[in-house]
Scaffold this motif. Sequence first.
Motif, short mmCIF file in Angstrom:
data_model
loop_
_atom_site.label_atom_id
_atom_site.label_comp_id
_atom_site.label_asym_id
_atom_site.label_seq_id
_atom_site.Cartn_x
_atom_site.Cartn_y
_atom_site.Cartn_z
N GLN A 112 0.83 -1.20 0.00
CA GLN A 112 0.00 0.00 0.00
C GLN A 112 0.87 1.25 0.00
OE1 GLN A 112 -2.61 -0.60 3.45
NE2 GLN A 112 -4.21 -1.18 2.00
N TYR A 113 0.24 2.35 -0.39
CA TYR A 113 0.86 3.67 -0.31
C TYR A 113 0.23 4.44 0.83
CZ TYR A 113 2.64 3.16 -5.13
OH TYR A 113 3.29 2.76 -6.26
N GLY A 114 0.91 5.50 1.24
CA GLY A 114 0.36 6.47 2.17
C GLY A 114 0.68 7.86 1.64
N ALA A 115 -0.28 8.78 1.71
CA ALA A 115 -0.10 10.15 1.21
C ALA A 115 -0.26 11.13 2.37
CB ALA A 115 -1.10 10.44 0.11
N TYR A 116 0.76 11.97 2.56
CA TYR A 116 0.79 12.89 3.68
C TYR A 116 1.23 14.28 3.22
CZ TYR A 116 0.67 8.59 6.36
OH TYR A 116 0.30 7.37 6.87
N PHE A 117 0.66 15.29 3.84
CA PHE A 117 1.09 16.66 3.59
C PHE A 117 2.26 16.99 4.51
CE2 PHE A 117 -3.42 17.04 2.25
CZ PHE A 117 -3.19 17.45 0.94
N GLU A 141 -8.40 10.27 3.49
CA GLU A 141 -8.36 8.85 3.87
C GLU A 141 -7.19 8.11 3.22
OE1 GLU A 141 -11.61 9.05 0.61
OE2 GLU A 141 -10.64 10.41 1.98
N PHE A 142 -6.23 8.83 2.66
CA PHE A 142 -5.15 8.19 1.92
C PHE A 142 -3.91 7.92 2.76
CE2 PHE A 142 -7.70 10.65 -1.13
CZ PHE A 142 -8.21 9.59 -1.86
N ASP A 143 -4.08 7.71 4.06
CA ASP A 143 -2.94 7.33 4.89
C ASP A 143 -2.50 5.90 4.61
OD1 ASP A 143 -5.29 6.40 6.07
OD2 ASP A 143 -4.49 6.56 8.10
N SER A 144 -3.37 5.13 3.95
CA SER A 144 -3.05 3.76 3.56
C SER A 144 -4.02 3.34 2.45
CB SER A 144 -3.20 2.83 4.77
OG SER A 144 -2.91 1.51 4.41
N PHE A 145 -3.48 3.13 1.24
CA PHE A 145 -4.34 2.75 0.13
C PHE A 145 -3.60 1.88 -0.87
CE2 PHE A 145 -2.25 6.62 -1.24
CZ PHE A 145 -2.04 6.47 -2.61
N SER A 146 -4.34 1.00 -1.51
CA SER A 146 -3.78 0.18 -2.59
C SER A 146 -4.17 0.82 -3.91
CB SER A 146 -4.30 -1.26 -2.49
OG SER A 146 -5.71 -1.27 -2.53
N LEU A 147 -3.51 0.39 -4.98
CA LEU A 147 -3.76 0.99 -6.28
C LEU A 147 -3.87 -0.12 -7.33
CD1 LEU A 147 -4.05 3.79 -7.57
CD2 LEU A 147 -1.60 3.76 -7.99
N PRO A 148 -5.07 -0.35 -7.85
CA PRO A 148 -5.26 -1.40 -8.86
C PRO A 148 -4.66 -0.97 -10.21
CG PRO A 148 -7.33 -0.26 -8.45
CD PRO A 148 -6.34 0.29 -7.48
N PRO A 149 -4.42 -1.94 -11.11
CA PRO A 149 -3.78 -1.65 -12.39
C PRO A 149 -4.69 -0.98 -13.42
CG PRO A 149 -4.26 -3.98 -12.24
CD PRO A 149 -4.59 -3.39 -10.90
N SER A 150 -5.96 -0.90 -13.15
CA SER A 150 -6.84 -0.19 -14.08
C SER A 150 -7.93 0.50 -13.27
CB SER A 150 -7.45 -1.17 -15.10
OG SER A 150 -8.32 -2.07 -14.45
N PRO A 151 -8.38 1.64 -13.77
CA PRO A 151 -7.99 2.26 -15.02
C PRO A 151 -6.61 2.90 -14.91
CG PRO A 151 -9.50 3.69 -13.85
CD PRO A 151 -9.40 2.42 -13.05
N ILE A 152 -5.96 3.09 -16.04
CA ILE A 152 -4.60 3.65 -16.00
C ILE A 152 -4.62 5.16 -15.79
CG2 ILE A 152 -3.53 1.79 -17.31
CD1 ILE A 152 -3.52 3.69 -19.74
N THR A 175 -8.54 9.26 -10.61
CA THR A 175 -8.62 10.42 -9.74
C THR A 175 -8.50 9.96 -8.29
OG1 THR A 175 -11.02 10.26 -9.46
CG2 THR A 175 -10.21 11.56 -11.36
N TRP A 176 -8.23 10.92 -7.41
CA TRP A 176 -8.18 10.59 -5.99
C TRP A 176 -9.56 10.12 -5.50
CZ3 TRP A 176 -3.87 9.63 -3.61
CH2 TRP A 176 -2.69 10.22 -4.04
N ALA A 177 -10.62 10.72 -6.02
CA ALA A 177 -11.98 10.31 -5.63
C ALA A 177 -12.25 8.86 -6.04
CB ALA A 177 -13.02 11.24 -6.25
N ALA A 178 -11.80 8.47 -7.22
CA ALA A 178 -12.00 7.09 -7.67
C ALA A 178 -11.19 6.11 -6.83
CB ALA A 178 -11.64 6.95 -9.15
N ILE A 179 -9.98 6.51 -6.45
CA ILE A 179 -9.15 5.66 -5.60
C ILE A 179 -9.83 5.46 -4.25
CG2 ILE A 179 -6.95 5.48 -4.36
CD1 ILE A 179 -5.71 7.04 -6.76
N ALA A 180 -10.39 6.54 -3.69
CA ALA A 180 -11.11 6.44 -2.41
C ALA A 180 -12.30 5.51 -2.54
CB ALA A 180 -11.56 7.82 -1.96
N ALA A 181 -13.02 5.59 -3.65
CA ALA A 181 -14.20 4.73 -3.85
C ALA A 181 -13.78 3.26 -3.92
CB ALA A 181 -14.93 5.14 -5.12
N VAL A 182 -12.67 2.96 -4.57
CA VAL A 182 -12.18 1.58 -4.64
C VAL A 182 -11.83 1.07 -3.25
CG1 VAL A 182 -10.25 0.14 -5.44
CG2 VAL A 182 -11.37 1.70 -7.03
#
Length: 130
Positions: A86-91, A104-115, A118-125
């Motif tokens: 997973q990744y974590g995103a911090y200011f 909510e991006f202190d810990s998130f995975s990132l699927p290979p699609s779509p290539i 958006t951050w909103a789509a990542i949050a929804a996943v």
Amino acid sequence: MASISIASVTIPNWEIGSDVVLRIYALQPFVAADNTIVAAGVPSEDSSAASNFFQAVACALAGTSLTISACALESTTDSLDNPSAQYGAYFYTSGGQRIGAFAEFDSFSLPPSPINTTWAAIAAVQQGAL
């Protein structure tokens, strides 16, 4: 292809200041689907970036709107050796002082699609909505 483009986003009503950068850390090391080795970093209060791995993403403040620039990250869920990475995103300030997690991006995975995403789509996943 394992590189995912994330569109820029604007955060309204930013009140923390203009001296800000988004740091994205791989929280665990992994080998991406295209054999890119992604080293893990450690989000910390340490103002020194020496010996730490992260991707810095520029941020710009206009009035009270903070815009986070577009960036690209390797997908995690199709990793050749660690699909649970997973990744974590911090200011942070430009001087290296941690401000806090990006929503909510202190810990998130990132699927290979779509290539292109958006951050909103990542949050929804992450919430299982997509």
